[in-house]
Write a protein that holds these residues in place. Structure first.
Motif, PDB file in Angstrom:
ATOM      1  N   VAL A 133      81.789 -22.724-108.942  1.00 46.75           N
ATOM      2  CA  VAL A 133      83.166 -23.058-109.288  1.00 46.75           C
ATOM      3  C   VAL A 133      83.858 -22.015-108.556  1.00 46.75           C
ATOM      4  O   VAL A 133      85.161 -22.495-108.366  1.00 46.75           O
ATOM      5  CB  VAL A 133      83.282 -22.923-110.789  1.00 46.75           C
ATOM      6  CG1 VAL A 133      84.883 -23.023-111.309  1.00 46.75           C
ATOM      7  CG2 VAL A 133      82.702 -23.936-111.594  1.00 46.75           C
ATOM      8  N   ALA A 134      83.606 -20.748-108.308  1.00 44.30           N
ATOM      9  CA  ALA A 134      84.382 -19.905-107.430  1.00 44.30           C
ATOM     10  C   ALA A 134      84.442 -20.610-106.002  1.00 44.30           C
ATOM     11  O   ALA A 134      85.596 -20.357-105.601  1.00 44.30           O
ATOM     12  CB  ALA A 134      83.541 -18.573-107.441  1.00 44.30           C
TER      13      ALA A 134
ATOM     14  N   LYS B  53      76.521 -21.997-111.612  1.00 43.25           N
ATOM     15  CA  LYS B  53      77.762 -22.519-111.857  1.00 43.25           C
ATOM     16  C   LYS B  53      78.854 -21.575-111.597  1.00 43.25           C
ATOM     17  O   LYS B  53      79.997 -22.233-111.089  1.00 43.25           O
ATOM     18  CB  LYS B  53      77.810 -23.153-113.367  1.00 43.25           C
ATOM     19  CG  LYS B  53      76.718 -24.209-113.584  1.00 43.25           C
ATOM     20  CD  LYS B  53      77.252 -24.835-115.007  1.00 43.25           C
ATOM     21  CE  LYS B  53      76.224 -25.817-115.369  1.00 43.25           C
ATOM     22  NZ  LYS B  53      76.454 -26.100-116.692  1.00 43.25           N
ATOM     23  N   PHE B  54      78.804 -20.428-111.976  1.00 42.05           N
ATOM     24  CA  PHE B  54      79.825 -19.382-111.666  1.00 42.05           C
ATOM     25  C   PHE B  54      80.180 -19.369-110.248  1.00 42.05           C
ATOM     26  O   PHE B  54      81.535 -19.376-109.710  1.00 42.05           O
ATOM     27  CB  PHE B  54      79.433 -18.132-112.200  1.00 42.05           C
ATOM     28  CG  PHE B  54      79.569 -18.157-113.786  1.00 42.05           C
ATOM     29  CD1 PHE B  54      80.531 -18.394-114.427  1.00 42.05           C
ATOM     30  CD2 PHE B  54      78.069 -18.129-114.245  1.00 42.05           C
ATOM     31  CE1 PHE B  54      80.276 -18.184-116.023  1.00 42.05           C
ATOM     32  CE2 PHE B  54      78.003 -18.021-115.676  1.00 42.05           C
ATOM     33  CZ  PHE B  54      79.115 -18.126-116.540  1.00 42.05           C
ATOM     34  N   TYR B  55      79.079 -19.403-109.514  1.00 39.10           N
ATOM     35  CA  TYR B  55      79.513 -19.217-108.134  1.00 39.10           C
ATOM     36  C   TYR B  55      79.963 -20.558-107.495  1.00 39.10           C
ATOM     37  O   TYR B  55      80.745 -20.342-106.376  1.00 39.10           O
ATOM     38  CB  TYR B  55      78.074 -18.638-107.280  1.00 39.10           C
ATOM     39  CG  TYR B  55      77.548 -17.475-107.671  1.00 39.10           C
ATOM     40  CD1 TYR B  55      78.319 -16.315-107.531  1.00 39.10           C
ATOM     41  CD2 TYR B  55      76.475 -17.266-108.414  1.00 39.10           C
ATOM     42  CE1 TYR B  55      77.917 -14.979-108.081  1.00 39.10           C
ATOM     43  CE2 TYR B  55      75.941 -16.187-109.010  1.00 39.10           C
ATOM     44  CZ  TYR B  55      76.834 -15.008-108.773  1.00 39.10           C
ATOM     45  OH  TYR B  55      76.183 -13.731-109.304  1.00 39.10           O
TER      46      TYR B  55
ATOM     47  N   ASP C 218      76.074 -27.194-121.606  1.00 40.40           N
ATOM     48  CA  ASP C 218      74.478 -27.069-121.203  1.00 40.40           C
ATOM     49  C   ASP C 218      73.659 -27.634-122.411  1.00 40.40           C
ATOM     50  O   ASP C 218      73.856 -27.210-123.464  1.00 40.40           O
ATOM     51  CB  ASP C 218      73.926 -25.693-120.694  1.00 40.40           C
ATOM     52  CG  ASP C 218      74.390 -25.334-119.382  1.00 40.40           C
ATOM     53  OD1 ASP C 218      74.391 -24.193-118.935  1.00 40.40           O
ATOM     54  OD2 ASP C 218      74.510 -26.372-118.533  1.00 40.40           O
TER      55      ASP C 218
ATOM     56  N   TRP D 157      80.689 -27.574-118.358  1.00 38.90           N
ATOM     57  CA  TRP D 157      80.318 -26.470-118.704  1.00 38.90           C
ATOM     58  C   TRP D 157      79.356 -26.536-119.945  1.00 38.90           C
ATOM     59  O   TRP D 157      79.069 -25.423-120.130  1.00 38.90           O
ATOM     60  CB  TRP D 157      81.655 -25.611-119.049  1.00 38.90           C
ATOM     61  CG  TRP D 157      82.318 -25.149-117.857  1.00 38.90           C
ATOM     62  CD1 TRP D 157      83.428 -25.573-117.284  1.00 38.90           C
ATOM     63  CD2 TRP D 157      82.039 -23.901-116.922  1.00 38.90           C
ATOM     64  NE1 TRP D 157      83.770 -25.118-116.157  1.00 38.90           N
ATOM     65  CE2 TRP D 157      82.909 -23.884-115.876  1.00 38.90           C
ATOM     66  CE3 TRP D 157      81.089 -23.003-116.920  1.00 38.90           C
ATOM     67  CZ2 TRP D 157      83.146 -22.980-114.855  1.00 38.90           C
ATOM     68  CZ3 TRP D 157      81.161 -21.958-115.782  1.00 38.90           C
ATOM     69  CH2 TRP D 157      82.035 -22.081-115.032  1.00 38.90           C
TER      70      TRP D 157
ATOM     71  N   PHE E 237      73.337 -14.349-113.475  1.00 39.90           N
ATOM     72  CA  PHE E 237      74.713 -15.347-113.784  1.00 39.90           C
ATOM     73  C   PHE E 237      74.008 -16.586-113.174  1.00 39.90           C
ATOM     74  O   PHE E 237      73.453 -16.585-112.324  1.00 39.90           O
ATOM     75  CB  PHE E 237      75.675 -14.942-113.107  1.00 39.90           C
ATOM     76  CG  PHE E 237      76.540 -13.807-113.684  1.00 39.90           C
ATOM     77  CD1 PHE E 237      77.171 -13.891-114.796  1.00 39.90           C
ATOM     78  CD2 PHE E 237      76.515 -12.722-113.161  1.00 39.90           C
ATOM     79  CE1 PHE E 237      77.934 -12.937-115.559  1.00 39.90           C
ATOM     80  CE2 PHE E 237      76.890 -11.474-113.742  1.00 39.90           C
ATOM     81  CZ  PHE E 237      77.921 -11.615-114.945  1.00 39.90           C
ATOM     82  N   GLY E 238      74.255 -17.591-113.996  1.00 37.69           N
ATOM     83  CA  GLY E 238      74.104 -18.961-113.565  1.00 37.69           C
ATOM     84  C   GLY E 238      74.721 -19.348-112.271  1.00 37.69           C
ATOM     85  O   GLY E 238      75.923 -18.670-111.935  1.00 37.69           O
TER      86      GLY E 238
END
Length: 129
Positions: free
Chosen positions: A65-66, A61-63, A129, A127, A58-59
């Motif tokens: 944002v979390a 970005k997900f972490y 890219d 979000w 996963f990118g």
């Protein structure tokens, strides 16, 4: 009473808890039914058919944002008790936090807003890219 006698009941409870957990795991392993099937061995994906590999990356970005969600969620958790305690209460005689409480929460909120502006300017919340 020696110091070890104080901790003896705690040790007994821990031993009983560990022993009971081991006993239950052992009994379920020995007495439990074993009927393996292809359906039981497939990963559960909330009712959907699994797609792709489980080792997919996963990118970041997900972490990020979390983590940002957790930070601002904690802010909301701290705002509620502050708002309740800010004003005085005549029923209980509580004097309230007053201006020092208001100032400290203002600094807290300003710091979080500054962090939000920083991550917004850096493009972390974009979000595309």
């Amino acid at each position: 009473m020696t110091p070890l006698q104080i901790y003896l009941p705690i040790g007994v409870v821990l031993l009983v808890a560990v022993g009971l957990a081991m006993l239950m795991l052992g009994l379920s392993n020995v007495l439990g039914p074993r009927r393996p099937s292809l359906v039981k061995q497939t990963p559960f994906e909330c009712g959907s058919e699994p797609v792709g590999s489980a080792h997919e990356r996963f990118g970041v970005k997900f972490y990020v944002v979390a983590l940002l969600f957790i930070v601002f969620d904690i802010e909301a958790i701290f705002l509620y008790p502050w708002a309740v305690l800010l004003l005085p209460d005549e029923k209980t005689g509580y004097a309230g936090l007053g201006w020092p409480g208001f100032l400290s929460m203002g600094i807290f909120v300003f710091t979080l807003v500054a962090g939000l502006v920083y991550v917004w300017k850096k493009g972390v919340l974009d979000w595309q890219d």
